[in-house]
Design an enzyme around this catalytic site. Structure first.
Site, short mmCIF file in Angstrom:
data_model
loop_
_atom_site.label_atom_id
_atom_site.label_comp_id
_atom_site.label_asym_id
_atom_site.label_seq_id
_atom_site.Cartn_x
_atom_site.Cartn_y
_atom_site.Cartn_z
N GLU A 272 -6.59 4.79 7.68
CA GLU A 272 -6.35 6.22 7.43
C GLU A 272 -7.58 6.86 6.80
OE1 GLU A 272 -2.65 5.62 5.39
OE2 GLU A 272 -1.79 4.97 7.30
N SER B 10 3.29 -2.31 10.30
CA SER B 10 4.74 -2.39 10.55
C SER B 10 5.35 -3.74 10.15
CB SER B 10 5.05 -2.07 12.01
OG SER B 10 4.66 -0.74 12.30
N ASN C 4 0.87 -1.18 0.00
CA ASN C 4 0.00 0.00 0.00
C ASN C 4 0.90 1.22 0.00
OD1 ASN C 4 -1.77 2.06 0.50
ND2 ASN C 4 -2.20 1.47 2.62
N TRP C 5 0.94 1.89 -1.13
CA TRP C 5 1.88 3.02 -1.27
C TRP C 5 1.36 4.31 -0.66
CZ3 TRP C 5 4.03 2.40 -6.97
CH2 TRP C 5 4.96 1.36 -6.97
N LYS C 6 0.08 4.33 -0.28
CA LYS C 6 -0.50 5.56 0.30
C LYS C 6 -0.19 6.75 -0.63
CE LYS C 6 0.18 3.29 4.66
NZ LYS C 6 0.18 3.38 6.10
N GLY D 248 2.86 -1.17 4.19
CA GLY D 248 3.00 0.23 3.78
C GLY D 248 4.46 0.57 3.52
N GLY D 249 5.11 1.16 4.53
CA GLY D 249 6.47 1.68 4.38
C GLY D 249 7.45 0.73 3.71
N GLY E 46 2.45 2.04 10.70
CA GLY E 46 3.45 3.09 10.58
C GLY E 46 4.14 3.46 11.89
N HIS F 151 -9.42 1.36 4.68
CA HIS F 151 -8.12 1.49 5.36
C HIS F 151 -8.28 2.44 6.55
CE1 HIS F 151 -4.02 2.64 6.24
NE2 HIS F 151 -3.67 1.49 5.70
N GLU G 184 -5.53 -5.00 10.36
CA GLU G 184 -4.48 -4.02 10.63
C GLU G 184 -4.81 -3.27 11.92
OE1 GLU G 184 -2.25 -2.80 6.82
OE2 GLU G 184 -4.03 -1.57 6.95
P1 PGA Z 1 2.90 0.14 7.51
O1 PGA Z 1 1.45 0.41 6.88
O2 PGA Z 1 3.39 -1.17 6.93
O3 PGA Z 1 3.74 1.31 7.08
O4 PGA Z 1 2.72 0.06 8.99
C1 PGA Z 1 0.55 -0.63 6.72
C2 PGA Z 1 -0.72 -0.14 6.06
O5 PGA Z 1 -1.14 0.99 6.32
O6 PGA Z 1 -1.35 -0.86 5.27
#
Ligand code: PGA
Length: 252
Positions: A98, A213, A9-11, A234-235, A174, A96, A168
């Protein structure tokens, strides 16, 4: 047997040229994944979807990060499932944390988006998870039960089987505070049991991912759990080297 699945997930990261570069460089990792029966996906921004899809290896699923539930109309800034379908996308993330936090995405709204995706033969990747406060108060299962019941209502068993669920925990996204393997297995198992209650005979085919994470050095531990079929990352999905490291870790 459920196939393993790694989704990035590149956000709000990467320009189209950066997305294209990633797609070109990930080819070796994608071949390795194919040989080891691992499915891959990336969710870039809307702006990068077509560029990424046109260059990405054929076995890489491409997801949007959001979709509107209506097919067209006066919804400034939105994109519909039929539009994603026309540009050959495979599916979309839904709910998600966010978006739940910053865009008032409720589970009932997610249900409408899931319906729109399924009507267009696209894969919903539905995200659920509790906040830190809910976790500390021992409410995780209550929160997730409601997210499942509201977000996944009014489906057929066959539709349910097409949905991917990502657990999640909000407190782990994050933050570097990833949930333990035991927590991930416990909650992913709970999700599978609850899906089975809602749609008997569906849950053994539903893929459930852990996210929060996830890194190259911890992904294998999650994948050893019975009910964890993959990861939403994500990251650590932003560079080809760490994405490829995770693919390799998944095959262990
Ligand atoms: P993260 O994000 O791996 O940076 O914690 C996960 C996500 O939001 O899907």
């Amino acid at each position: 047997m459920r196939r393993k699945l790694l989704v990035g997930n590149w956000k709000m990261n990467k320009t189209p040229s950066e997305a294209k570069q990633f797609a070109l460089e990930v080819v070796k990792g994608a071949l390795y994944a194919q040989d080891h029966e691992i499915d891959l996906g990336i969710a870039p921004t809307y702006l990068c979807l077509q560029t990424f899809k046109s260059v990405a290896p054929k076995n890489m699923l491409v997801f949007a990060q959001n979709v509107h539930f209506e097919d067209h109309g006066a919804f400034t800034g939105e994109v519909s499932a039929s539009m994603l379908k026309e540009i050959l996308m495979d599916g979309s993330l839904i709910g998600h944390s966010e978006r739940r936090t910053y865009d008032n995405e409720t589970s009932l709204k997610c249900a409408k988006k899931i319906r729109a995706l399924l009507n267009n033969d696209l894969i919903p990747l539905y995200c659920v998870g509790e906040t830190e406060q809910e976790f500390n108060e021992g409410k995780t299962k209550d929160v997730i039960r409601l997210q499942l019941e509201e977000g996944l209502k009014d489906l057929t068993v066959e539709e349910m089987k097409k949905i991917i669920i990502a657990y999640e925990p909000v407190w782990s996204i994050g933050t570097g505070k990833n949930a333990s393997e035991e927590i991930a297995e416990n909650i992913c198992g709970f999700i599978r049991d609850h899906v089975e209650k809602m749609y008997p005979s569906s849950s053994q085919e539903v893929r459930i991912l852990y996210g929060g994470s996830v890194k190259p050095n911890n992904i294998a531990g999650y994948l050893r759990q019975n009910n964890v079929d993959g990861a939403l990352v994500g990251g650590a999905s932003l560079t080809v080297s760490s994405f490829a490291e995770m693919i390799h870790a998944l095959s262990e």
